[in-house]
Design an enzyme around this catalytic site. Structure first.
Site, short mmCIF file in Angstrom:
data_model
loop_
_atom_site.label_atom_id
_atom_site.label_comp_id
_atom_site.label_asym_id
_atom_site.label_seq_id
_atom_site.Cartn_x
_atom_site.Cartn_y
_atom_site.Cartn_z
N HIS A 396 0.73 -1.14 -0.08
CA HIS A 396 0.10 0.13 0.16
C HIS A 396 0.87 1.44 0.01
O HIS A 396 2.30 1.20 0.02
CB HIS A 396 -0.90 0.06 1.21
N GLU A 477 3.10 0.41 4.40
CA GLU A 477 2.80 1.73 3.59
C GLU A 477 4.05 2.20 3.07
O GLU A 477 4.80 2.68 4.02
CB GLU A 477 1.97 2.54 4.56
ZN ZN Z 1 -4.06 1.27 0.73
#
Ligand code: ZN
Length: 517
Positions: A396, A477
């Site tokens: 992500h 992330e």
């Molecule tokens: Zn995401």
């Protein structure tokens, strides 16, 4: 303590008196000189699962799970390399002449090459437990297949008993026939040994705590004894000379088998990475270079999907996130310029897929396009679980505060619900997270998150993708798309390649650490 019934028969004496070919093959046979391999080692994307000595030349063959055979100082008689198999190959055995060999698969399927005859197999017959090994009958030209539950199947060879149907502390991992074919031995992962026919019981590692499990056995062609070999390269001789071992020496990958030289004055151990460890009179004649991640599956989950934003009816529907309801998925974020997170995730994921495949890994993706809707987070977890991935990662990019920078690796907290229990993978996931954290920071130069977690790592219990995982898994992330500097990085193909390299390096280091003995 394991005791084994010793059933003496007169076969050995009779066969010896008749001078039956195959008895102490190397001692009674004219041997050609085994020539060492010339040129670079061959490479394989499939792990080595076994080996056999050529009784004629003293050379040897290595076999990989995909059925490829690699010959060193021995003739190549053919292989299943390049042919799709129902089940992986688990072992091989040479014919008494060395003019051929058999390969056996986990489902009992058998493949004969050279002068090896096909006398039947368990392929196509349902088995309680997988086949784990094969031995040639040096007298009849037949062979035996042995299963993990000790069940033994004889093909044009005498059935002399087995552990099938009897309780075992540990699964059987291999077998070896007597040099005269009048008996055989089964060996279990705990070193327990079961002798049948004229195969003598000289002791075993059963009952002795082992650092790593026993993975194979070979008879001593020069006598009545045998040797057990462990995954760490430890070797245990019973009624047979000891010429050395790899016990106590760290190995990149576990030893998976062994084979004695024809005269019994040496032996070789073989590792899953193709490494050959030669002792006694066994020369080293070459080996296969197995790619580092061969035989391992990695699951990559590119977060979100290109169609999610346009289909709220699907992605807003609640799914089980591990004891609580969570939306199927979300649309994800984007940079101020409009570069979408789903596109970033998918690009980094496919770059990492390419890098991991080059290292020999099998890679499964939760989505293979960037234009679909979903799948939901629970289905994404199931993809990695069903693949029995050795490591899994969700990729992500964050939509954090505009003044915050950096990456975060999110590891699972233990969550137990009526439908899930991830406690077994919390520890390994933390190890995976530590490797990914370090490698990602090193390869990308990006700082750990300045606003989330600590030192680039966070632990959460509210993400279905982690709660529902049964394999080691983290979510990364990669950067904060709401920050102008981070956003510029995510829009750079060069930086996305660095991000993919960081993810790949972290996963690879985690997996390799788990393979070392
Ligand atoms: Zn995401």
């Amino acid at each position: 303590m394991r005791r084994t019934l010793l059933i003496l028969v007169g076969a050995a004496v009779v066969l010896a008196a008749l001078g039956v070919p195959g008895l102490r093959a190397g001692a009674s046979r004219t041997r050609r000189v085994a020539a060492p391999q010339t040129g670079p080692n061959p490479t394989s994307a499939s792990p080595v699962v076994g080996m056999a000595t050529d009784p004629s030349t003293g050379g040897y063959w290595e076999v990989t799970a995909d059925g490829a055979v690699f010959a060193f100082g021995a003739p190549f008689h053919g292989s299943m390399g390049g042919t799709p198999l129902n089940q992986p190959i688990v072992g091989m055995a040479a014919t008494p002449s060395g003019g051929g060999y058999w390969l056996v698969a986990a489902d009992g399927g058998l493949f004969a090459f050279g002068d090896a005859g096909f006398h039947g197999s368990m392929g196509g017959t349902p088995l309680d437990q997988p086949i784990v090994g094969i031995s040639a009958d040096p007298v009849t030209g037949g062979y035996w297949e042995v299963a993990a539950d000790g069940g033994l199947f004889a093909f044009d060879a005498p059935f002399l008993g087995s552990m099938g149907g009897k309780p075992l502390d540990q699964p059987v991992v291999g077998m070896a026939a007597s040099p005269d074919g009048g008996g055989y031995r089964e060996v279990a992962a705990d070193g327990g040994l079961f002798a049948f026919g004229d195969a003598a019981f000289h002791g075993s590692m059963g009952g002795t705590p082992l650092a790593r499990p026993v993975v194979g056995i070979d008879d001593d062609p020069a006598g009545t004894g045998y040797r057990e070999v462990g995954a760490d390269g430890g070797l245990f001789s019973f009624g047979a000379p000891f010429f050395g071992s790899m016990g106590g020496t760290p190995l990149n990958r576990a030893v998976v088998g062994m084979a004695s030289t024809p005269d019994g004055a040496g032996y070789r151990l073989v590792g899953a990475d193709g490494g050959i460890y030669a002792f006694g009179d066994a020369p080293y004649l070459g080996s296969v270079d197995v790619l580092p991640l061969a035989g391992l599956t990695v699951a990559i989950d590119p977060g979100h999907d290109g169609g999610n934003g346009g289909d709220p009816a699907i992605i807003d529907q609640p799914v089980d996130g591990g004891g609580f309801a969570e939306p199927c998925d979300t649309a994800g974020t984007s940079t101020p310029d409009g570069y979408t997170e789903h596109a970033f995730n998918f690009d980094v994921a496919t770059r990492a897929e390419t890098l991991l495949r080059a290292e020999g890994a099998t890679v499964v993706l939760t989505r293979t396009t960037d234009t679909g809707v979903g799948p939901c987070v629970d289905a994404r977890a199931a993809v990695a679980n069903l693949a029995h991935a050795a490591a899994a990662i969700s990729i992500h990019a964050d939509g954090g505060p505009p003044d915050g920078r950096g990456y975060t690796v999110i590891e699972p907290a233990p969550v137990v619900s009526a439908t899930s229990d991830n406690t077994a993978i919390v520890g390994p996931s933390a190890q995976l997270g530590a490797f990914v954290d370090a490698a990602f920071g090193s390869d990308t130069g990006l700082v750990p998150s300045t606003y989330d977690g600590t030192g680039g790592t966070d632990v959460r219990d509210d993400l279905g993708g982690l709660n529902l995982s049964t394999v080691p898994k983290v979510l990364i992330e990669c950067a904060n798309m709401q920050n102008a500097d981070d956003a510029a990085l995510t829009e750079s193909p060069g930086w996305r390649q660095q991000a993919a390299q960081g993810i790949t390096d972290g996963i690879e280091q985690f997996l390799l650490a788990g393979l070392r003995t």
